[in-house]
Design a protein around this motif. Structure first.
Motif, short mmCIF file in Angstrom:
data_model
loop_
_atom_site.label_atom_id
_atom_site.label_comp_id
_atom_site.label_asym_id
_atom_site.label_seq_id
_atom_site.Cartn_x
_atom_site.Cartn_y
_atom_site.Cartn_z
N TYR A 190 35.17 30.81 75.56
CA TYR A 190 35.68 29.63 76.22
C TYR A 190 35.00 28.35 75.74
CZ TYR A 190 37.25 33.33 79.36
OH TYR A 190 37.82 34.47 79.87
N GLY A 191 34.21 28.44 74.68
CA GLY A 191 33.46 27.28 74.21
C GLY A 191 34.24 26.36 73.29
N LYS A 192 33.73 25.12 73.16
CA LYS A 192 34.28 24.14 72.21
C LYS A 192 33.27 23.98 71.08
CE LYS A 192 37.06 21.40 75.44
NZ LYS A 192 37.33 20.04 75.97
N TYR A 193 33.75 24.02 69.83
CA TYR A 193 32.84 24.04 68.69
C TYR A 193 33.29 23.09 67.59
CZ TYR A 193 31.06 28.18 71.00
OH TYR A 193 30.54 29.04 71.92
N THR A 194 32.28 22.58 66.88
CA THR A 194 32.48 21.74 65.70
C THR A 194 31.53 22.25 64.62
OG1 THR A 194 32.97 19.84 67.10
CG2 THR A 194 32.46 19.39 64.79
N GLY A 195 31.97 22.22 63.36
CA GLY A 195 31.13 22.67 62.26
C GLY A 195 31.00 21.59 61.20
N ILE A 236 37.44 22.78 67.91
CA ILE A 236 38.40 23.73 68.49
C ILE A 236 37.81 24.35 69.75
CG2 ILE A 236 39.38 24.28 66.22
CD1 ILE A 236 38.01 27.02 66.44
N THR A 237 38.71 24.74 70.66
CA THR A 237 38.35 25.52 71.85
C THR A 237 38.89 26.93 71.63
OG1 THR A 237 38.53 23.55 73.23
CG2 THR A 237 38.54 25.69 74.35
N LEU A 238 38.02 27.91 71.64
CA LEU A 238 38.40 29.25 71.20
C LEU A 238 39.58 29.83 71.97
CD1 LEU A 238 35.19 31.29 70.29
CD2 LEU A 238 36.99 30.43 68.81
N ASP A 239 39.53 29.85 73.29
CA ASP A 239 40.60 30.51 74.03
C ASP A 239 41.93 29.79 73.91
OD1 ASP A 239 39.58 28.40 75.54
OD2 ASP A 239 40.26 29.28 77.42
N GLN A 240 41.90 28.47 73.59
CA GLN A 240 43.14 27.72 73.46
C GLN A 240 43.67 27.69 72.03
OE1 GLN A 240 42.66 23.82 75.16
NE2 GLN A 240 41.90 24.60 77.12
N ASP A 241 42.77 27.68 71.06
CA ASP A 241 43.19 27.48 69.67
C ASP A 241 43.16 28.74 68.83
OD1 ASP A 241 43.51 24.70 70.14
OD2 ASP A 241 41.37 24.38 69.86
N SER A 242 42.54 29.80 69.32
CA SER A 242 42.47 31.02 68.51
C SER A 242 43.86 31.61 68.32
CB SER A 242 41.56 32.05 69.19
OG SER A 242 41.38 33.17 68.36
#
Length: 330
Positions: free
Chosen positions: A91-96, A115-121
């Motif tokens: 459920y996290g939001k990440y930037t690389g 991206i937010t994993l649960d929404q964008d995966s």
């Protein structure tokens, strides 16, 4: 050396080594974070005309403003961050971000999208298996394996969209939506016909469903599926064996239930065996037997008296001899 020659040499060197501008490497391009089945993948393109031996270092961050170290000095153009850290949350939001390195030279950091994993995966297609069951086809659906967690834990409301059609007639396909079971029987089918099936995973609040699986096909028949009788037989045998095992293992408790051996409580025994002490019972026990009152009885048979105590047979014989004596006198 003329100015024209110097200009030509500078031009050639710029074309040959585009990744170094004034002693600084050109950064990677098209840096992006992607996610398939709950992984976290940082992907980029190498600088145009990248020199041999170029390596890359990546970093990422979630809710914290500080970056964490990702892949270091790798030559590939991607870094799977979920394999480096157990702190990645579904459920996290990440930037690389990523930079290029060549020897002691380093390019500037190039940041990716967030991206937010649960929404964008992106969810891959499920695995679908078909079983022919007479004039019906059973569809068995297996969810894709997630890198983090599982589909049903992340998406509690996930359902299936099933599309099926006669082989070669996809334009006449029929569909079933919002199916929650992972085993579905298609019964409205024609016998001895090949049907093809595709399944998508649908999540209500995600814009796009999963990719559909590659169509799988199976033929119907009109014969009863042989495994039905086998399953019924197996079920009967299994139940019988289970009952026998239970009867053997728990024979003592069962015996106590069916044939109880419980003893009466001691105070019940004392009460039942104690001598009655009621006044009526005591009066009956202490009273003497009453005197019998009777009269003497005399029976008269054929003009003769039979005294008490004389057998009736003897009396009868005496009476029977009476006529003989009378005849003699006559």
């Amino acid at each position: 050396m003329s100015a024209a020659v110097r200009t030509f040499i500078l031009t050639i060197s710029t074309v040959i080594r585009p990744t170094v501008v004034s002693g600084v490497l050109s950064p990677p391009t098209n840096v992006r974070l992607t996610s398939y089945d709950m992984n976290l993948l940082l992907v980029w393109d190498s600088p145009k005309g990248a020199a041999s031996g170029l390596v890359y270092t990546t970093e990422y961050k979630g809710y914290s403003p500080e970056y964490s170290v990702g892949c270091v000095n790798i030559s590939s153009l991607e870094c799977d961050l979920t394999r480096l850290s157990k702190s990645i949350s579904e459920y996290g939001k990440y930037t690389g971000r990523v930079r290029a390195q060549l020897g002691t030279q380093s390019s500037a950091w190039m940041e990716s999208n967030q991206i937010t994993l649960d929404q964008d995966s992106i969810i891959s297609s499920p695995n679908v298996t078909l079983f022919s069951n007479g004039a019906a086809i059973e569809v068995s659906i297996t969810d894709p394996v997630f890198t983090i967690s599982a589909l049903r834990k992340v998406y509690h409301s996930a359902t299936y969209n099933i599309t099926y059609w006669k082989d070669g007639q996809k334009e006449q396909a029929r569909s079933m939506s919002n199916i929650q079971q992972n085993r579905v029987v298609l019964s409205d089918l024609d016998p001895w016909t090949v049907y093809c099936v595709q399944v998508q995973i649908n999540i209500e609040w995600k814009l796009n469903p999963s990719n559909p699986n590659t169509a799988v096909c199976e033929s119907t028949t009109t014969e009863e599926a042989p495994w039905v009788a086998a399953m019924v037989t197996f079920g009967i045998v299994a139940v019988t064996v289970a009952l026998l095992v239970v009867a053997v293992v728990y024979r003592k408790p069962i015996t106590h239930v069916l044939c109880p051996k419980d003893l009466l409580p001691p105070h019940f025994k004392e009460y039942l065996l104690a001598k009655p002490n009621s006044s009526m019972y005591l009066a009956m026990c202490n009273s003497r037997q009453p005197d019998e009152i009777y009269d003497e009885v005399i029976f008269i048979a054929g003009g003769r008296t039979v005294e008490e105590g004389q057998p009736l047979e003897a009396s009868g014989r005496s009476s029977s001899k009476q006529p003989d004596s009378t005849e003699t006198e006559t």
